[in-house]
Design an enzyme around this catalytic site. Sequence first.
Site, short mmCIF file in Angstrom:
data_model
loop_
_atom_site.label_atom_id
_atom_site.label_comp_id
_atom_site.label_asym_id
_atom_site.label_seq_id
_atom_site.Cartn_x
_atom_site.Cartn_y
_atom_site.Cartn_z
N THR A 155 -10.33 -3.64 -6.74
CA THR A 155 -10.71 -2.08 -5.82
C THR A 155 -12.11 -2.06 -6.03
O THR A 155 -13.19 -2.85 -7.15
CB THR A 155 -10.27 -0.84 -7.01
OG1 THR A 155 -10.84 0.10 -6.42
CG2 THR A 155 -10.32 -0.87 -8.72
N SER A 190 -11.82 4.36 -14.87
CA SER A 190 -10.81 5.30 -15.58
C SER A 190 -9.88 3.55 -16.43
O SER A 190 -10.01 2.58 -16.37
CB SER A 190 -9.25 5.69 -14.78
OG SER A 190 -9.31 4.80 -13.70
N TYR A 192 -7.03 2.91 -15.10
CA TYR A 192 -6.38 2.41 -14.14
C TYR A 192 -7.45 1.27 -13.51
O TYR A 192 -7.12 0.65 -13.27
CB TYR A 192 -5.84 3.75 -12.86
CG TYR A 192 -6.04 2.77 -11.31
CD1 TYR A 192 -5.19 1.94 -10.66
CD2 TYR A 192 -7.21 2.79 -10.28
CE1 TYR A 192 -5.35 0.69 -10.14
CE2 TYR A 192 -7.23 2.18 -9.45
CZ TYR A 192 -6.24 1.15 -9.01
OH TYR A 192 -7.06 0.56 -7.38
N HIS A 193 -8.95 1.84 -13.32
CA HIS A 193 -9.66 1.26 -12.22
C HIS A 193 -9.82 0.21 -13.73
O HIS A 193 -9.80 -1.18 -13.12
CB HIS A 193 -11.19 1.42 -12.35
CG HIS A 193 -11.00 2.79 -10.69
ND1 HIS A 193 -10.38 3.95 -11.19
CD2 HIS A 193 -10.97 2.06 -9.61
CE1 HIS A 193 -10.96 4.55 -10.32
NE2 HIS A 193 -10.76 4.08 -9.39
N LYS A 196 -7.74 -2.96 -12.93
CA LYS A 196 -8.20 -4.30 -12.34
C LYS A 196 -9.31 -4.63 -12.50
O LYS A 196 -9.38 -6.04 -11.81
CB LYS A 196 -8.66 -3.22 -11.09
CG LYS A 196 -7.80 -2.39 -10.21
CD LYS A 196 -6.53 -3.32 -9.69
CE LYS A 196 -5.76 -2.40 -8.67
NZ LYS A 196 -4.33 -2.83 -7.40
P1 NAD Z 1 1.59 2.70 -4.09
O1 NAD Z 1 1.41 3.52 -5.34
O2 NAD Z 1 1.94 3.05 -2.59
O3 NAD Z 1 2.79 1.10 -3.34
C1 NAD Z 1 2.13 0.19 -4.56
C2 NAD Z 1 3.35 -0.08 -4.76
O4 NAD Z 1 3.71 -0.88 -5.83
C3 NAD Z 1 5.15 0.82 -4.81
O5 NAD Z 1 5.77 0.64 -3.41
C4 NAD Z 1 5.27 0.65 -5.94
O6 NAD Z 1 6.64 1.49 -6.79
C5 NAD Z 1 4.81 -0.98 -6.40
N1 NAD Z 1 4.50 -1.14 -7.74
C6 NAD Z 1 4.45 -0.60 -8.43
N2 NAD Z 1 4.56 -1.57 -10.04
C7 NAD Z 1 5.30 -2.26 -9.71
C8 NAD Z 1 5.98 -3.77 -10.47
N3 NAD Z 1 5.89 -3.51 -11.40
N4 NAD Z 1 7.25 -4.42 -9.52
C9 NAD Z 1 7.28 -3.85 -8.59
N5 NAD Z 1 6.29 -3.58 -7.63
C10 NAD Z 1 5.74 -2.47 -8.21
O7 NAD Z 1 -0.62 1.96 -3.75
P2 NAD Z 1 -1.16 1.43 -2.58
O8 NAD Z 1 -1.88 2.89 -2.10
O9 NAD Z 1 -0.28 0.66 -1.60
O10 NAD Z 1 -1.83 0.92 -3.01
C11 NAD Z 1 -1.60 -0.45 -2.72
C12 NAD Z 1 -2.83 -1.70 -4.05
O11 NAD Z 1 -3.74 -1.61 -3.22
C13 NAD Z 1 -2.57 -1.14 -5.17
O12 NAD Z 1 -2.83 -2.61 -6.23
C14 NAD Z 1 -4.23 -0.65 -5.37
O13 NAD Z 1 -4.39 -0.48 -6.50
C15 NAD Z 1 -5.00 -1.18 -4.67
N6 NAD Z 1 -5.64 -0.18 -3.62
C16 NAD Z 1 -5.19 1.00 -3.12
C17 NAD Z 1 -5.76 1.56 -2.49
C18 NAD Z 1 -5.74 3.13 -1.59
O14 NAD Z 1 -6.71 3.57 -1.46
N7 NAD Z 1 -4.53 3.35 -1.98
C19 NAD Z 1 -7.69 1.36 -2.06
C20 NAD Z 1 -8.17 0.67 -2.86
C21 NAD Z 1 -7.08 -0.56 -3.98
N1 USQ Z 2 -11.97 13.37 -5.14
C1 USQ Z 2 -13.09 14.94 -4.19
N2 USQ Z 2 -11.45 15.80 -4.45
C2 USQ Z 2 -10.49 14.81 -4.30
C3 USQ Z 2 -10.27 13.93 -4.42
C4 USQ Z 2 -10.89 12.42 -4.52
O1 USQ Z 2 -14.06 15.00 -5.08
O2 USQ Z 2 -9.01 16.02 -3.86
C5 USQ Z 2 -13.59 12.38 -5.64
C6 USQ Z 2 -13.46 12.01 -6.69
O3 USQ Z 2 -13.99 12.98 -7.91
C7 USQ Z 2 -14.16 10.40 -6.58
C8 USQ Z 2 -14.02 10.07 -5.11
O4 USQ Z 2 -13.24 11.17 -4.46
O5 USQ Z 2 -15.45 11.22 -6.89
C9 USQ Z 2 -12.44 9.45 -4.73
O6 USQ Z 2 -11.07 9.67 -5.55
P1 USQ Z 2 -10.25 9.12 -5.01
O7 USQ Z 2 -8.99 9.61 -5.56
O8 USQ Z 2 -9.70 9.22 -3.57
O9 USQ Z 2 -10.53 7.93 -5.28
P2 USQ Z 2 -9.74 6.97 -6.48
O10 USQ Z 2 -9.31 7.55 -7.92
O11 USQ Z 2 -11.56 6.00 -6.25
O12 USQ Z 2 -8.26 5.80 -6.14
C10 USQ Z 2 -7.61 5.08 -5.28
C11 USQ Z 2 -7.12 4.87 -5.00
C12 USQ Z 2 -7.05 3.84 -5.64
C13 USQ Z 2 -8.25 2.27 -5.12
C14 USQ Z 2 -9.29 3.52 -4.93
C15 USQ Z 2 -10.41 2.20 -4.51
O13 USQ Z 2 -5.90 5.66 -5.70
O14 USQ Z 2 -6.43 3.10 -5.80
O15 USQ Z 2 -8.27 1.36 -6.12
O16 USQ Z 2 -9.39 4.54 -4.47
S1 USQ Z 2 -11.74 2.75 -5.16
O17 USQ Z 2 -12.91 4.24 -5.14
O18 USQ Z 2 -13.26 2.80 -4.39
O19 USQ Z 2 -12.16 2.22 -6.47
#
Ligand code: NAD
Ligand code: USQ
Length: 404
Positions: A155, A190, A192-193, A196
């Site tokens: 991410t 976080s 989560y972050h 990664k």
């Molecule tokens: P999502 O939660 O919709 O999909 C993730 C999938 O992985 C789910 O279907 C879940 O069931 C599966 N999963 C989780 N843990 C598992 C495990 N231990 N074994 C098998 N399956 C498992 O998430 P997404 O939004 O599709 O994101 C996918 C990837 O991309 C993630 O790694 C996320 O961190 C990354 N990412 C997402 C975004 C975003 O904005 N959605 C942005 C940047 C990075």
């Molecule tokens: N934010 C608001 N209002 C909202 C939701 C979010 O102001 O209602 C702000 C947050 O405070 C943050 C920014 O928008 O500053 C982004 O938040 P987000 O919830 O859109 O994204 P984030 O928590 O960073 O996570 C999402 C995905 C994660 C991915 C990440 C990419 O859930 O899986 O890794 O985006 S990145 O942000 O580039 O790290």
Amino acid sequence: PRSDAADAGKGQRVMIIGGDGYCGWATALHLSQRGYEVSIVDNLCRRQFDDQLGFNSLTPIKSIHERVRKWEEVSGRKIELFIGDVCDYEFLGATFEKFNPTAAVHFGEQRSAPYSMMDRSRAIFTQTNNVMGTINVLYAIKEFAPDCHLVKLGTMGEYGTPNIDIEEGYLTITHNGRTDTLPYPKQGGSFYHLSKCHDSANMLFCTKAWNLRCTDINQGVVYGIATDETMMHPDLINRLDYDAVFGTALNRFCIQAAVGHPMTVYGKGGQTRGFLNIRDTVQCIQIAVDNPAEPGKMPIYNQFTQQFSVNELAGLITEAGQKLGLSPEVISVPNPRTEAEEHYYNAKNSNLKDLGLEPTLLGDELLDTLMKTVIDYKDRVDQRLIMPGVNWKESQSVAKNITK
Ligand code: NAD
Ligand code: USQ
């Protein structure tokens, strides 16, 4: 063959880990449609989180079994399904042996920052699930498919918001007269972050130690719902999250505007991030799969197409909403997160463009289509799920429940 030809992926076998999720499902269909042999590995935990917390996708999604059956009916192409947990090495190893992938795209992690900050046990779950899962994938590749190319989703949030330009994964530094190119400093905001950041360090080590082929992708915030394949039949529709735990900024603002809920800008709203359309996610992953990393080297791509501050997003959606006859409003919500609300942000993103990415930029037409799709499903929105309930400073060991 051209990248959108029906046989573009001939000879490639791609395992999509997390293929039932938002990015994974769209990617699985995109690659399958272009002739890649695709399998989906997923333990469906994302659906379980919704059940436990009382959330739902804006769009009515079918079970993974129904999705895959419908895809075969619509496209004539098969997707092999492996339901199981990547943290279960016996399952994962058997899956690698059976499918024998040429590439594994790893989306399968717990991906919500708020979820990881709910309480201690969710923080531990997030890091265990994500870090252990990726170590298992690295071992499975080494043991069963040493030539398999790992495309791993990281991410942009790994970098945090440093007061200097963000490079693509590596930074050349001169210190006391000596120069080296080193991994760019990581400052996840976080648990989560941070998971990664730990994944990236583990991957770089294994790439070098075991001479693996790995690409690390630092993706920005994804928005949008439509890809050509997921719109081919209502049963193939992708998920779209709007709750305060799994919903992400731009998608949430569109949905808020559609249901007449004020857009929830956290704090001052100067928080700036990289964003990309889900259509570009699938394109970028295809590009990454088509350009396998050299053994022992780990290229890192910053996968986003445009930078926006949260205030800028709210402004864009206000305009788009007004054109559709809505009256979107914006409120400032006390920021539940610990993050800079005004900061420098300039991130590089040329690696994927150099490999052929043609970005789908956020314009009027695109916002209009997204808003219209969202409006179609607006009656499914439970407005009680919109305001944030997870505060970074209040995370504690007592298990938190989100009740509507
Ligand atoms: P999502 O939660 O919709 O999909 C993730 C999938 O992985 C789910 O279907 C879940 O069931 C599966 N999963 C989780 N843990 C598992 C495990 N231990 N074994 C098998 N399956 C498992 O998430 P997404 O939004 O599709 O994101 C996918 C990837 O991309 C993630 O790694 C996320 O961190 C990354 N990412 C997402 C975004 C975003 O904005 N959605 C942005 C940047 C990075
Ligand atoms: N934010 C608001 N209002 C909202 C939701 C979010 O102001 O209602 C702000 C947050 O405070 C943050 C920014 O928008 O500053 C982004 O938040 P987000 O919830 O859109 O994204 P984030 O928590 O960073 O996570 C999402 C995905 C994660 C991915 C990440 C990419 O859930 O899986 O890794 O985006 S990145 O942000 O580039 O790290």
